[in-house]
Motif scaffolding. Structure first.
Motif, PDB file in Angstrom:
ATOM      1  N   SER A 125       0.820  -1.187  -0.168  1.00 13.90           N
ATOM      2  CA  SER A 125       0.237  -0.066   0.022  1.00 13.90           C
ATOM      3  C   SER A 125       0.942   1.464  -0.043  1.00 13.90           C
ATOM      4  N   VAL A 126       2.034   1.108   0.764  1.00 14.45           N
ATOM      5  CA  VAL A 126       3.076   2.356   0.690  1.00 14.45           C
ATOM      6  C   VAL A 126       4.325   1.659   0.467  1.00 14.45           C
ATOM      7  N   GLN A 127       5.268   2.138  -0.262  1.00 13.79           N
ATOM      8  CA  GLN A 127       6.565   1.607  -0.419  1.00 13.79           C
ATOM      9  C   GLN A 127       7.495   1.820   0.602  1.00 13.79           C
ATOM     10  N   TYR A 128       8.231   0.918   1.110  1.00  8.13           N
ATOM     11  CA  TYR A 128       8.955   1.065   2.382  1.00  8.13           C
ATOM     12  C   TYR A 128      10.136   1.971   2.301  1.00  8.13           C
ATOM     13  N   ALA A 129      10.788   2.183   0.938  1.00 10.50           N
ATOM     14  CA  ALA A 129      12.022   3.075   0.793  1.00 10.50           C
ATOM     15  C   ALA A 129      11.618   4.461   0.558  1.00 10.50           C
ATOM     16  N   ALA A 130      10.944   4.776  -0.512  1.00  8.77           N
ATOM     17  CA  ALA A 130      10.613   6.308  -0.908  1.00  8.77           C
ATOM     18  C   ALA A 130       9.293   6.523  -0.586  1.00  8.77           C
ATOM     19  N   GLY A 131       8.693   5.589   0.116  1.00  7.34           N
ATOM     20  CA  GLY A 131       7.174   6.009   0.852  1.00  7.34           C
ATOM     21  C   GLY A 131       6.150   6.402  -0.283  1.00  7.34           C
ATOM     22  N   GLU A 132       6.130   5.967  -1.673  1.00  8.34           N
ATOM     23  CA  GLU A 132       4.971   6.053  -2.499  1.00  8.34           C
ATOM     24  C   GLU A 132       3.841   5.331  -2.119  1.00  8.34           C
ATOM     25  N   ARG A 133       2.874   6.056  -2.107  1.00  5.92           N
ATOM     26  CA  ARG A 133       1.467   5.539  -1.847  1.00  5.92           C
ATOM     27  C   ARG A 133       0.687   5.182  -2.887  1.00  5.92           C
ATOM     28  N   LEU A 134       0.168   3.927  -3.130  1.00  4.98           N
ATOM     29  CA  LEU A 134      -0.489   3.723  -4.289  1.00  4.98           C
ATOM     30  C   LEU A 134      -2.078   3.672  -4.030  1.00  4.98           C
ATOM     31  N   GLN A 135      -2.589   4.022  -5.226  1.00  3.07           N
ATOM     32  CA  GLN A 135      -4.231   4.192  -5.108  1.00  3.07           C
ATOM     33  C   GLN A 135      -4.785   2.791  -5.439  1.00  3.07           C
ATOM     34  N   LEU A 136      -5.202   2.218  -4.491  1.00  3.75           N
ATOM     35  CA  LEU A 136      -5.636   0.689  -4.540  1.00  3.75           C
ATOM     36  C   LEU A 136      -6.766   0.338  -5.182  1.00  3.75           C
ATOM     37  N   LYS A 137      -7.710   1.319  -4.951  1.00  7.59           N
ATOM     38  CA  LYS A 137      -9.060   1.259  -5.680  1.00  7.59           C
ATOM     39  C   LYS A 137      -9.302   0.584  -6.989  1.00  7.59           C
ATOM     40  N   GLY A 138      -8.522   1.310  -7.837  1.00  8.23           N
ATOM     41  CA  GLY A 138      -8.327   0.868  -9.342  1.00  8.23           C
ATOM     42  C   GLY A 138      -7.895  -0.142  -9.674  1.00  8.23           C
ATOM     43  N   LEU A 139      -6.703  -0.599  -8.760  1.00  6.61           N
ATOM     44  CA  LEU A 139      -6.139  -2.036  -8.992  1.00  6.61           C
ATOM     45  C   LEU A 139      -7.056  -3.125  -8.367  1.00  6.61           C
ATOM     46  N   GLY A 140      -7.802  -2.825  -7.511  1.00 11.69           N
ATOM     47  CA  GLY A 140      -8.816  -3.736  -6.849  1.00 11.69           C
ATOM     48  C   GLY A 140      -9.917  -3.940  -7.987  1.00 11.69           C
ATOM     49  N   GLU A 141     -10.430  -2.979  -8.349  1.00 13.54           N
ATOM     50  CA  GLU A 141     -11.467  -3.181  -9.421  1.00 13.54           C
ATOM     51  C   GLU A 141     -11.245  -3.745 -10.679  1.00 13.54           C
ATOM     52  N   TYR A 142      -9.970  -3.508 -11.097  1.00 12.72           N
ATOM     53  CA  TYR A 142      -9.286  -4.217 -12.279  1.00 12.72           C
ATOM     54  C   TYR A 142      -9.159  -5.629 -12.057  1.00 12.72           C
ATOM     55  N   CYS A 143      -8.813  -5.987 -10.757  1.00 10.19           N
ATOM     56  CA  CYS A 143      -8.405  -7.466 -10.543  1.00 10.19           C
ATOM     57  C   CYS A 143      -9.630  -8.320 -10.396  1.00 10.19           C
ATOM     58  N   ARG A 144     -10.592  -7.580  -9.704  1.00 11.46           N
ATOM     59  CA  ARG A 144     -11.951  -8.335  -9.314  1.00 11.46           C
ATOM     60  C   ARG A 144     -12.869  -8.635 -10.915  1.00 11.46           C
ATOM     61  N   THR A 145     -12.434  -7.748 -11.830  1.00 12.70           N
ATOM     62  CA  THR A 145     -13.085  -7.967 -13.121  1.00 12.70           C
ATOM     63  C   THR A 145     -12.518  -8.759 -14.073  1.00 12.70           C
ATOM     64  N   HIS A 146     -11.152  -9.095 -13.733  1.00 14.88           N
ATOM     65  CA  HIS A 146     -10.444 -10.007 -14.643  1.00 14.88           C
ATOM     66  C   HIS A 146      -9.798 -11.005 -13.924  1.00 14.88           C
ATOM     67  N   ASP A 147     -10.502 -11.756 -12.870  1.00 14.55           N
ATOM     68  CA  ASP A 147     -10.073 -12.713 -11.936  1.00 14.55           C
ATOM     69  C   ASP A 147      -8.894 -12.836 -11.771  1.00 14.55           C
ATOM     70  N   VAL A 148      -8.234 -11.850 -11.129  1.00 12.39           N
ATOM     71  CA  VAL A 148      -6.915 -11.674 -10.743  1.00 12.39           C
ATOM     72  C   VAL A 148      -6.734 -11.584  -9.266  1.00 12.39           C
ATOM     73  N   ILE A 149      -6.221 -12.212  -8.490  1.00 17.88           N
ATOM     74  CA  ILE A 149      -6.143 -12.286  -7.008  1.00 17.88           C
ATOM     75  C   ILE A 149      -5.243 -11.085  -6.682  1.00 17.88           C
ATOM     76  N   PHE A 150      -5.988 -10.181  -5.714  1.00 17.14           N
ATOM     77  CA  PHE A 150      -5.434  -8.975  -5.375  1.00 17.14           C
ATOM     78  C   PHE A 150      -4.566  -8.924  -4.043  1.00 17.14           C
ATOM     79  N   VAL A 151      -3.496  -9.142  -3.910  1.00 12.86           N
ATOM     80  CA  VAL A 151      -2.854  -9.097  -2.746  1.00 12.86           C
ATOM     81  C   VAL A 151      -1.899  -7.719  -2.203  1.00 12.86           C
ATOM     82  N   VAL A 152      -2.312  -7.183  -1.031  1.00 15.08           N
ATOM     83  CA  VAL A 152      -1.750  -6.062  -0.546  1.00 15.08           C
ATOM     84  C   VAL A 152      -1.242  -6.251   0.707  1.00 15.08           C
ATOM     85  N   ASP A 153       0.340  -6.113   0.664  1.00 10.61           N
ATOM     86  CA  ASP A 153       1.101  -5.764   1.887  1.00 10.61           C
ATOM     87  C   ASP A 153       0.764  -4.389   2.445  1.00 10.61           C
ATOM     88  N   ALA A 154       0.135  -4.297   3.805  1.00 12.89           N
ATOM     89  CA  ALA A 154      -0.300  -2.920   4.126  1.00 12.89           C
ATOM     90  C   ALA A 154       0.528  -2.637   5.260  1.00 12.89           C
TER      91      ALA A 154
END
Length: 371
Positions: A149-178
């Motif tokens: 969800s947030v990169q450990y080194a530079a701290g970039e924060r991802l917008q997870l909603k769009g990734l989750g929606e894509y995964c849900r509609t394309h049968d991709v398992i979405f894993v988040v290290d939070a």
């Protein structure tokens, strides 16, 4: 009431690594140790109640449908390994992730190469729109997308909603290290659509090492093959004379043996503080502290490695002092009792809600003295 008992000589800016415990957590660990020393497991039933309270607090932290969706594991790495070796892979399958991920979220997927599984990594340094570029790496052979969800080194924060929606509609398992956001910022499963969430408790959740949240969507649980077995993961836990058995329907199926009761008591105490204060307040304070760090970086003329856009960062601020040995500067800060980290080629500050601008300003003054 004091919340922490940190040595006043220490400026602690390292919550993205291992956090100090709140006073109540220290007191609970002492109390639990004394109880165990004086009375053994006489109150084990009460300990199980604390375990249940921790599951409930963790479920609330990510807005999980049920406490039964939460397993208590040893670490983020253990949870990611359960996924990697619980799924049935086919040669030609691929996994999409990020090149700058913490090793735990890279090595485990690389270990599947001998099964013909390809790991596709996005270089964040070459991406202006990482969410879009991650999706572009996916195809009809993509089985899993794993990101922090947030990169450990530079701290970039991802917008997870769009990734989750894509995964849900394309049968991709979405894993988040939070691990770099839980305890610092709100996290909502119903919004990001993560199938699996993993996170140790020893960073922003202010707990001990050795206890980790593992959320697995109820529809996915039966698809993960189990490789660890024991008395704790069976449906009829506690019926020791029973010959037949089956894995628990709940996420407890992933907990093969005895619980880390000391760690459970500690993390429950830490999360009780987070829930009492509220994540809205905590995230506001962390954001303010991060912005103050960025102001200090700009004032000093250092190079900011963390994204400037508020939506693209969280509690981590990483910077580099131009034309200097930044690792040596980090070591100097540590000697000056400014507890921080060296990550991604720069100095990483990660203040929590209770840090104050005065302490952050002092940290930069000590860095200036080193220069």
């Amino acid at each position: 009431m004091s919340l922490f008992s940190l040595d006043p000589a220490i400026i602690y800016l390292n919550h993205a690594a291992v956090a100090p415990w709140p006073e109540r957590t220290v007191a609970e660990v002492v109390r639990f140790a004394q109880e165990n020393g004086f009375k053994g497991s006489s109150h084990y039933a009460r300990w199980l109640g604390v375990e249940g309270e921790l599951r409930s607090l963790l479920a609330q932290l990510i807005n999980a449908p049920s406490d039964n969706d939460i397993a208590l594991l040893k670490s983020t790495s253990e949870g990611l390994s359960m996924i990697a070796y619980g799924l049935d892979w086919q040669s030609g399958d691929n996994i999409v992730s990020i090149a700058q991920e913490f090793p735990s979220n890279r090595i485990v997927w690389e270990s599947l190469r001998n099964q013909g599984v390809e790991l596709r990594l996005l270089d964040l340094n070459q991406s202006q729109d990482p969410e879009k570029d991650l999706i572009a790496l996916c195809d009809d052979k993509t089985r899993l997308l794993s990101v922090s969800s947030v990169q450990y080194a530079a701290g970039e924060r991802l917008q997870l909603k769009g990734l989750g929606e894509y995964c849900r509609t394309h049968d991709v398992i979405f894993v988040v290290d939070a691990i770099q956001s839980l305890g610092a910022f709100p996290f909502d499963l119903s919004e990001c659509h993560a199938d699996i969430v993993v996170a140790d408790g020893h960073k922003w959740m202010l707990g001990p090492e050795g206890v980790a949240l593992f959320y697995c969507d109820s529809a996915l649980r039966p698809r993960l093959k189990l490789h660890q077995f024991g008395w704790h993961m069976v449906e009829a836990m506690g019926d020791f004379d029973r010959i037949d058995w089956q894995p628990a329907d709940s996420a407890r199926r992933f907990e093969c043996g005895s619980s880390n009761m000391l760690g459970i008591h500690a993390l429950r105490a830490s999360l009780s503080l987070i829930h009492e204060l509220g994540l809205d307040r905590i995230s506001t304070d962390i954001t303010r502290n991060a912005e103050f760090v960025i102001d200090q970086v700009d004032t000093a003329g250092f190079e900011l490695l963390t994204p400037r856009e508020p939506l693209k960062r969280a509690g981590i601020v990483t910077f580099r002092v131009p034309d200097r040995d930044n690792h040596a500067l980090y070591q100097g800060l540590m000697q000056q009792q400014v507890v921080c980290a060296f990550r991604g080629g720069g100095i990483r500050f990660s203040p929590h809600f209770y840090n104050h601008e005065e302490g952050i300003e002092t940290a930069f003054k000590r860095l200036s003295e080193l220069l």
